[in-house]
Design a protein around this motif. Structure first.
Motif, short mmCIF file in Angstrom:
data_model
loop_
_atom_site.label_atom_id
_atom_site.label_comp_id
_atom_site.label_asym_id
_atom_site.label_seq_id
_atom_site.Cartn_x
_atom_site.Cartn_y
_atom_site.Cartn_z
N CYS A 182 5.90 15.06 18.78
CA CYS A 182 6.95 14.53 19.65
C CYS A 182 6.35 13.76 20.82
CB CYS A 182 7.89 15.64 20.12
SG CYS A 182 7.25 16.68 21.45
N HIS A 186 7.80 10.10 23.81
CA HIS A 186 8.04 10.01 25.26
C HIS A 186 6.80 9.48 25.96
CE1 HIS A 186 5.81 13.80 26.01
NE2 HIS A 186 6.45 14.30 24.96
N ASN A 187 6.93 9.18 27.22
CA ASN A 187 5.92 8.37 27.89
C ASN A 187 4.78 9.12 28.56
OD1 ASN A 187 7.38 6.08 27.22
ND2 ASN A 187 8.61 6.16 29.08
N THR A 189 3.23 13.18 30.33
CA THR A 189 3.38 14.57 30.76
C THR A 189 2.59 14.68 32.05
OG1 THR A 189 1.44 15.36 29.59
CG2 THR A 189 3.51 15.35 28.36
N ILE A 288 12.28 16.23 23.53
CA ILE A 288 12.29 14.82 23.92
C ILE A 288 13.60 14.41 24.59
CG2 ILE A 288 10.63 14.13 22.17
CD1 ILE A 288 13.01 12.91 20.61
N ALA A 291 12.27 14.86 28.05
CA ALA A 291 10.95 14.33 28.38
C ALA A 291 11.10 12.86 28.72
CB ALA A 291 10.00 14.52 27.20
N ASN A 292 11.44 12.57 29.94
CA ASN A 292 11.77 11.20 30.34
C ASN A 292 10.61 10.49 31.02
OD1 ASN A 292 11.64 12.58 32.70
ND2 ASN A 292 13.74 12.17 33.37
N GLY A 293 9.41 10.97 30.79
CA GLY A 293 8.26 10.32 31.38
C GLY A 293 7.87 10.87 32.73
#
Length: 295
Positions: A182, A186-187, A189, A288, A291-293
């Motif tokens: 995954c 997304h962008n 962590t 995700i 998980a918006n970056g």
């Protein structure tokens, strides 16, 4: 009308699988799920993996279902040699679970969300170019060459006649399942997974490219994108786990389990998933979605 019984729809009994990276983590979860349901698994691992003990455990697990396992070391054996070896023992291969993967983080870690420019630059610069090359070689390129090497056996499984006058493809036979992550979706962590996430994004697209290449033979190519699942790369519960602060932010409020992974794969490789091709299935408990970056 075909049977709607789960024992028919999701059966993998008697099927032949090859699982790379199958002696630990996600690969072992998949191997266990297949053997427990009566499949014959050729497990491929590195010389450093405890493959003999794993094979023994798998064969013990499959004693009541007819499932079995054999093990092979990919190094020093090449992919071509592996394919030739399997071809001498099997005329068809029902599924290739192309699962092996690595992660190489920058040696100088930092919190990418808060680090000053110079600290962030030093962290990103600390990763060796060879780490990027190794990551793509294992996480992306190897999937391509494994699929090419084993294509004749997979196509033979898809084309094999069935007892009801159909073809193996109608039962889900002749399928490649590629393990991605995954992280490809997304962008960022709070740590730098750039090389890993980039390789996995490439792998997601490779799934579509291979599915299109093999469409004439209906050798299906699908992917799974696991979220937080216990593995060597993500030691859930271990002290100092870099992702420990994020587990409770997953909508499912837990890490993934062997049942989650094995269940998804069994769906994709069985009659139940025989009409699914060229897609990647995210198995992440909703990670995700949030998980918006930002973390």
């Amino acid at each position: 009308m075909g049977s709607l019984s789960t024992s028919d729809l999701f059966s993998v009994k008697g099927r032949v699988a090859l699982v790379t990276g199958g002696s630990s983590g996600i690969g072992l979860m998949i191997s266990r799920g297949l053997v427990a349901n009566g499949a014959k698994v050729y497990l491929v691992a590195l010389p450093s993996d405890p493959i003999a003990e794993t094979i023994q455990d798998l064969n013990h697990l499959g004693r009541d279902t007819g499932g079995s396992a054999e093990g092979y070391l990919l190094l020093p054996m090449s992919i071509q040699e592996l394919a030739e070896k399997i071809s001498k023992m099997e005329t068809t291969l029902d599924m290739l679970i192309s699962n092996a993967g690595i992660r190489r983080d920058p040696p100088k870690a930092c919190n990418v969300l808060t680090a000053p420019l110079r600290e962030l630059q030093a962290s990103m610069w600390s990763i060796d170019q060879k780490d990027w090359e190794d990551t793509f070689r294992v996480n992306t390129t190897a999937h391509y060459f494994l699929s090419v090497a084993l294509l004749p056996l997979l196509a033979a499984a898809a084309d094999q006649p069935t007892s009801d006058g159909g073809k193996g493809r109608d039962e889900g036979r002749g399928v490649i399942v590629v393990t991605s992550s995954c992280a490809s979706m997304h962008n960022a962590t709070n740590v730098d997974l750039t090389s890993y996430a980039t390789s996995k994004a490439a792998t997601d697209h490779l799934v579509k490219l291979l599915a299109a290449k093999y469409n004439r033979f209906y050798v299906r190519v699908v992917g799974i994108n696991p979220g937080f699942v216990p593995s060597n790369m993500n030691p859930v519960g271990a002290a100092g786990n870099i992702f420990s602060s994020l587990f409770d932010k997953v909508p499912a409020k837990r890490a993934g389990t062997s049942q989650d992974i094995a269940g998804a794969v069994i769906y994709l490789v069985s009659k139940a998933g025989s009409y699914v091709d060229g897609i990647s299935l995210c198995v992440d408990g909703g990670r995700i979605l949030l998980a918006n970056g930002q973390e």
